[in-house]
Write an enzyme that holds these catalytic residues in place. Structure first.
Site, PDB file in Angstrom:
ATOM      1  N   VAL A  14       0.837  -1.207   0.000  1.00  0.00           N
ATOM      2  CA  VAL A  14       0.000   0.000   0.000  1.00  0.00           C
ATOM      3  C   VAL A  14       0.874   1.259   0.000  1.00  0.00           C
ATOM      4  O   VAL A  14       0.617   2.211  -0.752  1.00  0.00           O
ATOM      5  CB  VAL A  14      -0.962  -0.008   1.212  1.00  0.00           C
ATOM      6  CG1 VAL A  14      -1.826   1.249   1.219  1.00  0.00           C
ATOM      7  CG2 VAL A  14      -1.838  -1.248   1.183  1.00  0.00           C
ATOM      8  N   LYS A 203     -13.771  -3.936  10.794  1.00  0.00           N
ATOM      9  CA  LYS A 203     -14.389  -2.997   9.851  1.00  0.00           C
ATOM     10  C   LYS A 203     -15.827  -2.677  10.271  1.00  0.00           C
ATOM     11  O   LYS A 203     -16.269  -1.533  10.179  1.00  0.00           O
ATOM     12  CB  LYS A 203     -14.346  -3.578   8.442  1.00  0.00           C
ATOM     13  CG  LYS A 203     -12.912  -3.694   7.904  1.00  0.00           C
ATOM     14  CD  LYS A 203     -12.848  -4.582   6.687  1.00  0.00           C
ATOM     15  CE  LYS A 203     -11.447  -4.682   6.116  1.00  0.00           C
ATOM     16  NZ  LYS A 203     -11.304  -5.759   5.140  1.00  0.00           N
TER      17      LYS A 203
HETATM   18  N1  HSE Z   1      -7.383  -8.766   4.356  1.00  0.00           N
HETATM   19  C1  HSE Z   1      -8.308  -7.750   3.990  1.00  0.00           C
HETATM   20  C2  HSE Z   1      -9.413  -8.366   3.122  1.00  0.00           C
HETATM   21  C3  HSE Z   1      -7.595  -6.646   3.284  1.00  0.00           C
HETATM   22  O1  HSE Z   1      -9.203  -9.453   2.594  1.00  0.00           O
HETATM   23  O2  HSE Z   1     -10.480  -7.767   2.990  1.00  0.00           O
HETATM   24  C4  HSE Z   1      -8.421  -5.412   3.066  1.00  0.00           C
HETATM   25  O3  HSE Z   1      -8.807  -4.813   4.258  1.00  0.00           O
END
Ligand code: HSE
Length: 433
Positions: A14, A203
């Site tokens: 990133v 998230k």
């Molecule tokens: N490991 C995470 C996914 C990366 O597969 O969504 C992105 O946040």
């Protein structure tokens, strides 16, 4: 106006993507910010002759970088809790704006970090932390700002969705697909975060905080991963007209808020059921606009770097509003956060798919349906599969029921002498809340 000065901590996939985007799209970006962005420092442990770092100071001492006077914005892309936590706090104390993609850190320590940012009149921007390629933070905070949000559900882990899609479409083995997701740069450093739902729970914590105006409460998210999903369940679900997806769901119920991450049956005609591979999608039910859905790539260097650079551009615009260079928009208005209880798993309500392997004896089906009925559970559909080695898989779809009742019923079904192996339970979401 003088350029805004940037430090990038971490030159992984990133970090490199951000550096290259800023360099390649400099003219386009300047048109949008009205101001030049100058990368003054990068934090990296090893020399990077492969990158254009002309005029940029390189150092392995990240704390030294965040204290530098020629840095206005710190971009934290090293991931993990420490030293990212201390670096961000130090940056904030030195009056720097912060951009991060670090969902684990924000979900677990964000209340403290956002408060510190507010106290120092700086911002922490984190669009890249949730569903990389989808500007969902902006949507929730700005696009839907007029609405009361009652429910959102999303496929918010690209790796998990990639695995489930490949298992279904190509009958591939779990471990094999996971290894490919790692090679493609989708998975977390510790892939159990993807497979066991922890990444999605991080998230969901961030989304729920914005949706409901509540503090970040990662520890209250009920979390289940995809590691127990078998090809058999995927097949049975399909026969019943459903797809199994790993969803993060936040729902405002009458007595509190449900925060849950788990494999979920969804009707195959629903848009979310058709989100495949590494794609992410979030469906939001909002009071004025109704149901909307946001779709895009959720993992990988490009989408994540795109979101990081968008945050940088936003901050540059904000900084430019004030002569002294301080952003002033509060992120979590601590005084007005609501104290709504988060429901425990047992208090949540969903419909279920159950699979029980039983002896092919008379009366077994009647025993199971009696238990369900005694627990107040209504059956929506029942399907007895062809006999497999003296055992018959029985698949039952139920109407919505509070989880404590389902726990009770499953314990009783599990205890029947005719039951073999563990009763499989997968929650079901109609997605038409
Ligand atoms: N490991 C995470 C996914 C990366 O597969 O969504 C992105 O946040």
């Amino acid at each position: 106006m003088k350029p805004v000065r940037l430090a990038i901590l971490g030159l992984g996939t990133v970090g490199c993507g951000v550096l290259q985007l800023l360099q390649e799209n400099a003219t386009e970006i300047k048109r949008r910010t009205g101001r030049e962005i100058q990368i003054t420092h990068v934090g990296t442990r090893r020399p990077r002759p492969d990158l254009n770092l002309e005029g940029i100071q390189q150092s392995a001492d990240l704390f030294e970088i965040v204290r530098q006077p020629d840095v206005d914005i710190v971009v934290e892309l090293i991931g993990g809790i420490q030293p990212a936590h201390d670096l961000i706090l130090e940056a904030i104390k030195h009056g720097k704006q912060v951009v991060t993609a670090n969902k684990a850190l924000l979900a677990e320590e964000g209340n403290e970090l956002f408060e510190a940012a507010d106290n120092n009149t700086v911002q922490i921007a984190y669009e890249a932390a949730v569903a990389g390629g989808i500007p969902i933070i902006k949507v929730m905070r700005e696009g839907l700002a007029a609405n009361r949000i009652d429910w959102l559900a999303g496929i918010i882990n690209g790796t998990g969705n990639f695995i489930l899609t490949e298992m279904r479409d190509k009958s591939r083995q779990f471990e094999d697909v996971l290894a490919e997701a790692q090679a493609l740069g989708y998975a977390e450093a510790d892939p159990t975060f993807d497979v066991e739902g922890i990444d999605a729970a991080h998230k969901l914590t961030l989304l729920a905080s914005i949706a409901f105006g509540i503090p970040l409460q990662f520890d209250k998210v009920y979390t289940e991963g995809i590691s127990k999903i078998t090809a058999q369940d995927v097949k049975y679900a399909e026969e019943l007209g459903f797809r199994i997806k790993h969803l993060g769901i936040a729902r405002r119920a009458e007595n509190g808020i449900e925060l849950r991450v788990h494999p979920t049956l969804i009707p195959e005609e629903q848009p979310l059921a058709n989100v495949n591979g590494v794609q992410n999608a979030v469906s939001v039910k909002a009071s004025a606009v109704g149901q909307t859905m946001y779709y895009g790539p959720g993992a990988g260097g490009g989408p994540t770097a795109s979101a990081v650079v968008a945050d940088i551009i936003d901050l540059v615009r904000d900084i430019s509003y004030t002569e002294d260079g301080s952003g002033t928009i509060p992120q979590l208005a601590f005084e007005s956060l609501e104290d709504i209880q988060i429901l425990k798993r047992e208090e949540m309500t969903t419909a279920y798919y159950l699979r029980v392997n039983v002896d092919d004896n008379k009366g077994v089906l009647a025993d199971i349906t009696t238990i369900l009925s005694q627990c107040g559970i209504s059956i929506d559909a029942i399907m007895q599969q062809p006999r497999l080695k003296n055992r018959v898989p029985v698949v039952i779809m139920t109407d919505p029921i509070v989880e404590s009742k389902m726990d009770e019923a499953i314990a009783k079904i599990q205890a029947l002498p005719a039951t073999h192996g563990e009763v499989t339970r997968i929650r079901l979401e109609s997605l038409e809340n």
